[in-house]
Design a protein around this motif. Structure first.
Motif, short mmCIF file in Angstrom:
data_model
loop_
_atom_site.label_atom_id
_atom_site.label_comp_id
_atom_site.label_asym_id
_atom_site.label_seq_id
_atom_site.Cartn_x
_atom_site.Cartn_y
_atom_site.Cartn_z
N ASP A 239 -18.49 10.77 43.85
CA ASP A 239 -17.71 11.10 43.33
C ASP A 239 -18.49 11.35 41.59
O ASP A 239 -19.30 10.61 41.55
N ARG A 243 -17.38 16.69 39.65
CA ARG A 243 -16.99 17.18 40.48
C ARG A 243 -15.90 18.20 41.14
O ARG A 243 -15.63 18.91 41.65
N GLU A 247 -14.87 21.71 42.65
CA GLU A 247 -13.56 21.87 43.04
C GLU A 247 -13.46 23.52 42.93
O GLU A 247 -12.65 23.83 43.56
N GLY A 263 -14.52 12.61 47.60
CA GLY A 263 -14.73 11.68 46.91
C GLY A 263 -15.59 10.96 47.63
O GLY A 263 -17.04 10.72 48.09
N ALA A 264 -15.43 9.43 46.66
CA ALA A 264 -16.70 8.20 46.53
C ALA A 264 -16.96 7.47 48.17
O ALA A 264 -15.41 7.84 48.78
#
Length: 439
Positions: A239, A243, A247, A263-264
């Motif tokens: 993340d 990001r 996207e 994500g993370a």
């Protein structure tokens, strides 16, 4: 021959668990292995949320979470002298013989090193990062590092490139700087029993999505690779502020079914993400040493990485494909990696990593640096001030003033609360049975 000297070490950094990262892992695994070698190790860091006070971790590792809150990027607010009383108390209570500071942009590390030298303790500093010389932030950071390293006993860098960078930035004599690489816990990062089957080739990216880690390169590389190879899929873990760009790239090129954004990723899940892929992609623009590459190679993934910093030193040529930090060159490197992928045996790669990198070897090499540090001669305040004076026309005088005030405050503390009034804590020694099975 007598038994080797048992050291009593205080590790200091703003970066430690429950935060995750390369520095945090380095401190934890190094501490565990030093404990197994018979040394006493205590860690000092700032409070994380409601985690404050003294905690114990695996193997009897004692951690002081001092009640200082981070204010920027997990760093505590610089106070210069605010941490002196608590650092002095910890050093006396734990009967510390050597202080080991980690990371150039850790405020707590710089202050602990300064106070420890004022009190006459031997100090070792490990630099985990590379810095430039041109931008305002780097110029400021380099002057702070010059101040801190002006009086350290010995220094450690994680790669030869990092050593050159540190010597140039700090003016430290090269003979005082040792290279001790990072390592990987090969017991945690093992290949999958069976390689991912099917015709798909999965490329894994696990990184903080920031400019320094080359997230902008990924935005250009991923669509081109997907266009060239219909059977290639990407898994992106991590993340950060970049990001959004990834996207947007996924939406623009309609790659939702071929680029998975996780994500993370908690550190405990990193292996499960890695073993789902065939190739690991690292797009960093600067890197002193990349532990993520070690973890991927230990899981049996072929690595494609940018040729920056200390990365070329990390893996043998047949385990990594290097490229310039340029989209076209990176696409060509991925193309080459896909062509040699059938020759890669994950288990053989894992076994080689076991031999190349282990934390016990890192601990033994660090132990040698500690021995060297403790043999350094003790110096008077005037001798130490001459080193700071050489740091610059105006900076040298400012550094001398800071150290003189620190020395006077330490003397006042000695009068206000003598060392005899500070209770020494007993050491906790684990039995062999309790310690078995670690690392």
């Amino acid at each position: 021959m007598g038994e080797p000297k048992r050291h009593r070490i205080l590790m200091v950094s703003d970066f430690f668990y429950p935060n995750f990262g390369g520095v945090e892992n380095h401190i934890y695994y190094l501490s565990q292995c030093l404990l197994k070698l018979g040394h006493k190790v205590v860690v000092m860091t700032h409070a994380y949320g409601n985690r404050s006070g003294v905690r114990y971790m695996t193997g009897g590792l004692k951690v002081y979470y001092v009640p200082w809150k981070p204010f920027l990027m997990q760093n505590t607010l610089p106070t210069f002298y605010g941490t002196l009383p608590i650092i002095r108390t910890i050093l006396i209570r734990e009967q510390i013989s050597l202080v080991h500071g980690h990371q150039a942009f850790s405020t707590l590390c710089h202050e602990a090193v300064m106070h420890a030298r004022t009190m006459g303790y031997k100090v070792v500093f490990t630099d985990h990062s590379l810095y430039g010389f041109a931008d305002v932030g780097s110029i400021h950071m380099n002057k702070v590092l010059q101040f801190t390293l002006a009086d350290v006993s010995q220094a450690i860098c994680v790669s030869h490139t990092s050593k050159e960078n540190t010597v140039l930035r700090s003016g430290l004599p090269p003979e005082k700087v040792f290279v001790v690489p990072n390592a990987v816990d090969t017991a945690m990062f093992k290949p999958a029993p069976e390689r991912p089957s099917g015709n798909e080739i999965i490329i894994v990216v696990i990184s903080r999505l920031v400019y320094r880690k080359g997230a902008d390169l990924l935005v250009e590389v991923i669509p081109e690779v997907c266009r060239m190879y219909p059977n290639v899929h990407f898994i992106v873990g991590g993340d950060g502020p970049k990001r959004v760009r990834l996207e947007e790239m996924r939406e623009k090129h309609s790659l939702q079914d071929r680029v998975e954004m996780l994500g993370a990723v908690p550190h405990a899940r990193v292996r499960s993400v890695l073993i789902s892929g065939h190739i690991f992609l690292n797009s960093s623009l600067t890197e002193a040493f990349c532990i993520a590459i070690l973890e991927a190679a230990s899981c049996g993934l072929l690595t494609v990485s940018t040729r920056v910093g200390g990365v070329p030193e990390v893996l043998p040529d047949d385990m990594v494909v290097l490229a310039e930090p340029d989209p076209t060159d990176m696409v060509q490197a991925i193309k080459k990696a896909i062509s040699i992928l059938p020759k890669i045996d994950p288990q053989v790669m894992h076994n080689r990593m076991k031999e190349l990198y282990n934390w016990h070897d890192v601990a033994k090499r660090t132990e040698i640096v500690y021995d060297r540090a403790l043999k350094c001669s003790n110096q008077s305040l005037l001798e130490r001030l001459s080193r700071y004076l050489a740091c610059g026309a105006w900076a040298g005088k400012l550094f001398c003033l800071v150290m003189i005030i620190d020395f006077l405050l330490w003397r006042l503390l000695q009068l206000w609360k003598p060392a005899e009034d500070i209770e020494v804590v007993p050491d906790i020694v684990l039995s062999h049975d309790e310690d078995r099975g670690m690392l």
